[in-house]
Design a protein around this motif. Structure first.
Motif, PDB file in Angstrom:
ATOM      1  N   THR A  22       0.876  -1.206   0.125  1.00  0.00           N
ATOM      2  CA  THR A  22       0.113  -0.107  -0.080  1.00  0.00           C
ATOM      3  C   THR A  22       0.881   1.391   0.067  1.00  0.00           C
ATOM      4  N   GLY A  23       2.124   1.213   0.331  1.00  0.00           N
ATOM      5  CA  GLY A  23       2.845   2.342   0.537  1.00  0.00           C
ATOM      6  C   GLY A  23       2.409   3.197   1.662  1.00  0.00           C
ATOM      7  N   ARG A  24       1.753   2.833   2.684  1.00  0.00           N
ATOM      8  CA  ARG A  24       1.551   3.499   3.909  1.00  0.00           C
ATOM      9  C   ARG A  24       2.629   3.178   4.903  1.00  0.00           C
ATOM     10  N   VAL A  25       2.863   4.445   5.532  1.00  0.00           N
ATOM     11  CA  VAL A  25       3.751   4.384   6.744  1.00  0.00           C
ATOM     12  C   VAL A  25       2.935   4.728   8.016  1.00  0.00           C
ATOM     13  N   LEU A  26       2.735   3.550   8.987  1.00  0.00           N
ATOM     14  CA  LEU A  26       1.922   3.812  10.151  1.00  0.00           C
ATOM     15  C   LEU A  26       2.715   3.845  11.234  1.00  0.00           C
ATOM     16  N   LYS A  27       2.234   4.422  12.140  1.00  0.00           N
ATOM     17  CA  LYS A  27       2.766   4.309  13.551  1.00  0.00           C
ATOM     18  C   LYS A  27       2.032   3.496  14.468  1.00  0.00           C
ATOM     19  N   VAL A  28       2.673   2.373  15.051  1.00  0.00           N
ATOM     20  CA  VAL A  28       1.770   1.202  15.833  1.00  0.00           C
ATOM     21  C   VAL A  28       2.449   1.423  17.281  1.00  0.00           C
ATOM     22  N   GLN A  29       1.529   0.920  18.043  1.00  0.00           N
ATOM     23  CA  GLN A  29       1.897   0.586  19.562  1.00  0.00           C
ATOM     24  C   GLN A  29       0.620  -0.163  20.140  1.00  0.00           C
ATOM     25  N   ARG A  30       0.955  -1.208  20.858  1.00  0.00           N
ATOM     26  CA  ARG A  30      -0.198  -2.009  21.320  1.00  0.00           C
ATOM     27  C   ARG A  30      -0.979  -1.294  22.109  1.00  0.00           C
ATOM     28  N   GLY A  31      -2.222  -1.612  21.891  1.00  0.00           N
ATOM     29  CA  GLY A  31      -3.491  -1.233  22.488  1.00  0.00           C
ATOM     30  C   GLY A  31      -3.947   0.265  21.862  1.00  0.00           C
ATOM     31  N   SER A  32      -3.368   0.670  20.815  1.00  0.00           N
ATOM     32  CA  SER A  32      -3.755   1.703  19.888  1.00  0.00           C
ATOM     33  C   SER A  32      -4.019   1.609  18.346  1.00  0.00           C
ATOM     34  N   ALA A  33      -4.919   2.046  18.050  1.00  0.00           N
ATOM     35  CA  ALA A  33      -5.125   1.679  16.612  1.00  0.00           C
ATOM     36  C   ALA A  33      -4.116   2.375  15.622  1.00  0.00           C
ATOM     37  N   PRO A  34      -3.599   1.947  14.758  1.00  0.00           N
ATOM     38  CA  PRO A  34      -2.767   2.266  13.892  1.00  0.00           C
ATOM     39  C   PRO A  34      -2.881   3.759  13.505  1.00  0.00           C
ATOM     40  N   GLN A  35      -1.799   4.427  13.384  1.00  0.00           N
ATOM     41  CA  GLN A  35      -1.859   6.030  12.868  1.00  0.00           C
ATOM     42  C   GLN A  35      -1.249   6.333  11.483  1.00  0.00           C
ATOM     43  N   LEU A  36      -1.920   6.757  10.541  1.00  0.00           N
ATOM     44  CA  LEU A  36      -1.381   6.975   9.446  1.00  0.00           C
ATOM     45  C   LEU A  36      -0.251   8.307   9.444  1.00  0.00           C
ATOM     46  N   ILE A  37       1.033   7.898   9.088  1.00  0.00           N
ATOM     47  CA  ILE A  37       1.958   8.939   9.034  1.00  0.00           C
ATOM     48  C   ILE A  37       1.957   9.510   7.703  1.00  0.00           C
ATOM     49  N   ALA A  38       1.878   8.589   6.706  1.00  0.00           N
ATOM     50  CA  ALA A  38       2.340   9.243   5.264  1.00  0.00           C
ATOM     51  C   ALA A  38       2.018   8.066   4.556  1.00  0.00           C
ATOM     52  N   THR A  39       1.753   8.535   2.888  1.00  0.00           N
ATOM     53  CA  THR A  39       1.421   7.205   2.078  1.00  0.00           C
ATOM     54  C   THR A  39       2.541   7.727   1.016  1.00  0.00           C
ATOM     55  N   VAL A  40       3.297   6.731   0.521  1.00  0.00           N
ATOM     56  CA  VAL A  40       4.238   6.794  -0.314  1.00  0.00           C
ATOM     57  C   VAL A  40       3.957   6.107  -1.826  1.00  0.00           C
ATOM     58  N   PRO A  41       3.919   6.879  -2.693  1.00  0.00           N
ATOM     59  CA  PRO A  41       3.442   6.161  -4.116  1.00  0.00           C
ATOM     60  C   PRO A  41       4.365   4.979  -4.454  1.00  0.00           C
ATOM     61  N   VAL A  42       3.751   4.138  -4.679  1.00  0.00           N
ATOM     62  CA  VAL A  42       4.608   2.660  -4.813  1.00  0.00           C
ATOM     63  C   VAL A  42       4.048   1.975  -5.983  1.00  0.00           C
ATOM     64  N   ASP A  43       4.926   0.970  -6.767  1.00  0.00           N
ATOM     65  CA  ASP A  43       4.251  -0.051  -7.598  1.00  0.00           C
ATOM     66  C   ASP A  43       4.664  -1.295  -6.864  1.00  0.00           C
ATOM     67  N   ALA A  44       3.498  -1.894  -6.397  1.00  0.00           N
ATOM     68  CA  ALA A  44       3.498  -3.066  -5.415  1.00  0.00           C
ATOM     69  C   ALA A  44       4.116  -4.067  -6.269  1.00  0.00           C
ATOM     70  N   ALA A  45       3.797  -4.270  -7.610  1.00  0.00           N
ATOM     71  CA  ALA A  45       4.095  -5.537  -8.417  1.00  0.00           C
ATOM     72  C   ALA A  45       5.833  -5.573  -8.300  1.00  0.00           C
ATOM     73  N   ALA A  46       6.332  -4.387  -8.280  1.00  0.00           N
ATOM     74  CA  ALA A  46       7.741  -4.121  -8.419  1.00  0.00           C
ATOM     75  C   ALA A  46       8.567  -4.113  -7.122  1.00  0.00           C
ATOM     76  N   GLY A  47       7.728  -4.414  -6.023  1.00  0.00           N
ATOM     77  CA  GLY A  47       8.424  -4.466  -4.540  1.00  0.00           C
ATOM     78  C   GLY A  47       7.877  -3.608  -3.544  1.00  0.00           C
ATOM     79  N   GLY A  48       7.344  -2.531  -4.239  1.00  0.00           N
ATOM     80  CA  GLY A  48       6.763  -1.709  -3.421  1.00  0.00           C
ATOM     81  C   GLY A  48       7.401  -1.101  -2.303  1.00  0.00           C
ATOM     82  N   LEU A  49       6.994  -0.831  -0.886  1.00  0.00           N
ATOM     83  CA  LEU A  49       7.660  -0.200  -0.140  1.00  0.00           C
ATOM     84  C   LEU A  49       8.629  -0.746   0.716  1.00  0.00           C
ATOM     85  N   SER A  50       9.961  -1.077   0.728  1.00  0.00           N
ATOM     86  CA  SER A  50      10.600  -2.081   1.211  1.00  0.00           C
ATOM     87  C   SER A  50      11.717  -1.675   2.278  1.00  0.00           C
ATOM     88  N   GLY A  51      11.973  -0.427   2.573  1.00  0.00           N
ATOM     89  CA  GLY A  51      12.928   0.094   3.463  1.00  0.00           C
ATOM     90  C   GLY A  51      12.392   1.187   4.200  1.00  0.00           C
TER      91      GLY A  51
END
Length: 382
Positions: free
Chosen positions: A110-139
């Motif tokens: 999806t290219g989404r960067v989420l902030k996660v913490q136990r007990g809390s819903a993931p928070q969207l920080i940013a969305t990076v445009p990606v081509d998922a078929a080519a590997g997407g967001l890997s780093g």
């Protein structure tokens, strides 16, 4: 010749069983007997007792013993206390935040960067445009000066190229280094000695040996995308010889390790300037090496294909001590991302929903797990 360009002028405020033969570069193949563990020092998936049924007053006897099976996830609720976040898309990378309790997670498809913490819903920080078929967001890594600038860097495959992007609070991702040839794999790391970004790139066309191409390389750049002083040829290229890199991690001694899915085998390189050369470790059975982390003197490598964690203890001069160990076999499925927390805990991410053969997602996949780290290789198993 692959085209590439550096985008400057911006302020950078920015390891189921691994059996068979594993080989040392100096001694050839050796047969190792892995110690397979799913709990113990790692904690493992907890066993939660089910409530006992009430006694039958007419029998005069205590109720029969009940089984102690782990509770299963219900939707996006996972009772495992080591699971931090659930119902994610396949996890490409994790960057643990300084508090040790939360992390930034890159969703590969999806290219989404989420902030996660136990007990809390993931928070969207940013969305990076990606081509998922080519590997997407890997780093994904925190800026070397994150405490001051709160910047994050990402590695993504797009429709046109692969690139490094800078993510600043409240801003859209901005390119730092573009024009990397689209290829398999890709990872980010940080050179702790220089504060530079390390970029591992895949090799789609056998260009790893071409010094003019950014494919099949480890690039070392500053946070503006410029070559780091001291690179062998004065360019962004620091080392060459990669095929399909999956992860990079650096220990407290400054040693950086790179996992790579090479032709005919999976390998682990100890990073050094120039040609990477002979691997420090290899897996002829190709278990699917992925992300790695160094914690407590142990090098832990997530294995996607064999759904486990492989642990080595690095010694001096690029060697290893003791025998390797295989942990968490099939406990969480296909492990991929790995990262060290500042509190000494190990974070892992899964890719059970990536559509690969053998991937059997649960209702709560994909997940991020936070566990006590392994202590490395021990004595040979009998």
């Amino acid at each position: 010749m692959a085209r590439w360009r550096i985008v400057g002028g911006m302020v950078a405020v920015c390891l189921f069983l691994v059996g068979g033969c594993a080989s040392f570069p100096d001694d050839g193949s050796r047969t190792w007997h892995d110690q397979v563990e799913s709990s113990g020092e790692l904690g493992g998936p907890p066993t939660l007792d089910e409530p006992e049924p009430p006694a039958d007053p007419s029998s005069g006897n205590a109720p029969p013993p009940t089984s102690s099976a782990p509770q299963q996830p219900a939707g996006c609720e996972d009772p495992d206390p080591q699971v931090v976040a659930t119902c994610l898309s396949p996890v490409g990378a994790i960057a643990v935040l300084p508090d040790g309790f939360s992390a930034l997670v890159a969703e590969r498809t999806t290219g989404r960067v989420l902030k996660v913490q136990r007990g809390s819903a993931p928070q969207l920080i940013a969305t990076v445009p990606v081509d998922a078929a080519a590997g997407g967001l890997s780093g994904l890594v925190l800026s070397p000066s994150y405490a001051e600038d709160e910047l994050v860097y990402a590695y993504a495959a797009t429709a046109d190229d692969e690139r490094v992007l800078r993510i600043a609070p409240g801003e859209a991702p901005k390119p730092v280094l573009t024009g990397i040839p689209r290829g398999p794999g890709g990872a980010l790391g940080v050179d702790t000695a220089t504060g530079s970004l390390l970029v591992a790139t895949g090799d789609p066309d056998g260009a790893a040996g071409n010094p003019a191409s950014l494919a099949g390389k480890v690039l070392r750049i500053d946070t503006l995308g410029r070559p780091t002083a001291g690179n062998p040829a004065g360019t962004a290229v620091y080392a060459s010889g990669l095929s399909n890199p999956q992860g990079m991690c650096t220990g407290t001694d400054g040693t950086t390790w790179v996992t790579d899915r090479a032709a005919g085998r999976d390998v682990l390189f100890r990073l050094g300037a120039g040609t990477l050369g002979t691997p420090a470790w290899s897996w002829p059975n190709r278990p699917g090496v992925a992300g790695c982390s160094v914690l407590g003197g142990a090098l832990a490598i997530a294995l996607t294909g064999t759904k486990s964690l492989f642990v080595l203890r690095p010694g001096q001069d690029g060697t290893f001590t003791g025998d390797p160990r295989t942990l968490l076999p099939d406990a969480y499925g296909r492990l991929a991302a790995a990262a060290a927390g500042p509190d000494g805990l190990l974070w892992l991410g899964t890719v059970n929903k990536d559509g690969a053969a053998g991937a059997l997602p649960k209702l709560s996949d994909d997940r991020v797990i936070r566990i006590q780290p392994p202590t490395g290789g021990g004595a040979s198993a009998a």
